[in-house]
Design an enzyme around this catalytic site. Sequence first.
Site, PDB file in Angstrom:
ATOM      1  N   ASP A 128       0.865  -1.184   0.000  1.00  0.00           N
ATOM      2  CA  ASP A 128       0.000   0.000   0.000  1.00  0.00           C
ATOM      3  C   ASP A 128       0.900   1.233   0.000  1.00  0.00           C
ATOM      4  O   ASP A 128       1.487   1.579   1.025  1.00  0.00           O
ATOM      5  CB  ASP A 128      -0.898   0.029   1.236  1.00  0.00           C
ATOM      6  CG  ASP A 128      -2.014  -1.003   1.197  1.00  0.00           C
ATOM      7  OD1 ASP A 128      -1.853  -2.024   0.500  1.00  0.00           O
ATOM      8  OD2 ASP A 128      -3.031  -0.799   1.883  1.00  0.00           O
ATOM      9  N   LYS A 170      -6.797   3.347  -3.160  1.00  0.00           N
ATOM     10  CA  LYS A 170      -7.179   3.342  -1.741  1.00  0.00           C
ATOM     11  C   LYS A 170      -7.420   4.772  -1.277  1.00  0.00           C
ATOM     12  O   LYS A 170      -6.679   5.685  -1.628  1.00  0.00           O
ATOM     13  CB  LYS A 170      -6.063   2.677  -0.932  1.00  0.00           C
ATOM     14  CG  LYS A 170      -6.238   2.690   0.575  1.00  0.00           C
ATOM     15  CD  LYS A 170      -5.080   1.967   1.245  1.00  0.00           C
ATOM     16  CE  LYS A 170      -5.085   2.141   2.749  1.00  0.00           C
ATOM     17  NZ  LYS A 170      -3.950   1.458   3.412  1.00  0.00           N
ATOM     18  N   LYS A 203     -10.123   0.303  -2.263  1.00  0.00           N
ATOM     19  CA  LYS A 203     -10.001   0.053  -0.827  1.00  0.00           C
ATOM     20  C   LYS A 203     -10.394   1.304  -0.056  1.00  0.00           C
ATOM     21  O   LYS A 203      -9.801   2.371  -0.250  1.00  0.00           O
ATOM     22  CB  LYS A 203      -8.575  -0.370  -0.466  1.00  0.00           C
ATOM     23  CG  LYS A 203      -8.373  -0.601   1.039  1.00  0.00           C
ATOM     24  CD  LYS A 203      -6.971  -1.102   1.343  1.00  0.00           C
ATOM     25  CE  LYS A 203      -6.711  -1.165   2.841  1.00  0.00           C
ATOM     26  NZ  LYS A 203      -5.346  -1.672   3.170  1.00  0.00           N
TER      27      LYS A 203
END
Length: 230
Positions: free
Chosen positions: A96, A163, A193
């Site tokens: 991430d 995300k 996400k």
Amino acid sequence: MPDTPTGTQLTRSAVATMVDHTLLAPEATRADAEATIAEATELGVLAVCLSPSMLPIDTRDALTCVVVGFPSGKHHSLIKATEAKLAVDSGAQEIDMVIDVGAAVGGKFDEVFTDILTVREGIGPDVTLKVIIESAALLALAGPETVTSVCKVAVKAGATMVKTSTGFHPAGGASVEAVQLMSAAVPASVGVKASGGIRTAEFAAELIAAGATRLGLSKSRAVLEGFPEA
């Protein structure tokens, strides 16, 4: 409890398979990480998301997710790529990464593209790459068009998912508006996400209905217990 976009009721076990159980507090110890992994196993979540200094570590049945360039994103792209590669070499299956939010706010989408692509090239094509765009900050400082543009750039650069947030930015975390924008900006093959400030099952369900395919939760048990068992 809201249903999924297909009209199917969300159950505890189904939502658990969408959860990245997260421990990113700066003061977290290795004992805290081990406790988080044990809880992840008990809850049946998909992944455990940790700081890279926790590696190597056995996350048992859960995928191992590590943050990169966290939380500011103001690291040199080569540093992010090296950090990501070191994490993968130490057992991470998912990365991430945080973009340079200032570059996005300034409309420097070529710089955002290069940043993401450098990390993608550092970890190779098969590792899951989630790109954290700090959607609340982008919405507040640059507007919805920038959220859309950054998501499209991320896809072009090789993102597996986009995300919403680190959960550390003062502008805030996930929102229904951001998830809707992000979901509309990416193809069906690219996930979304939602992360940051998700503390109830009701909010989690709203984000899923808006298009979230993964949830980053530090309070996973409390959220999951709000969903029916079956």
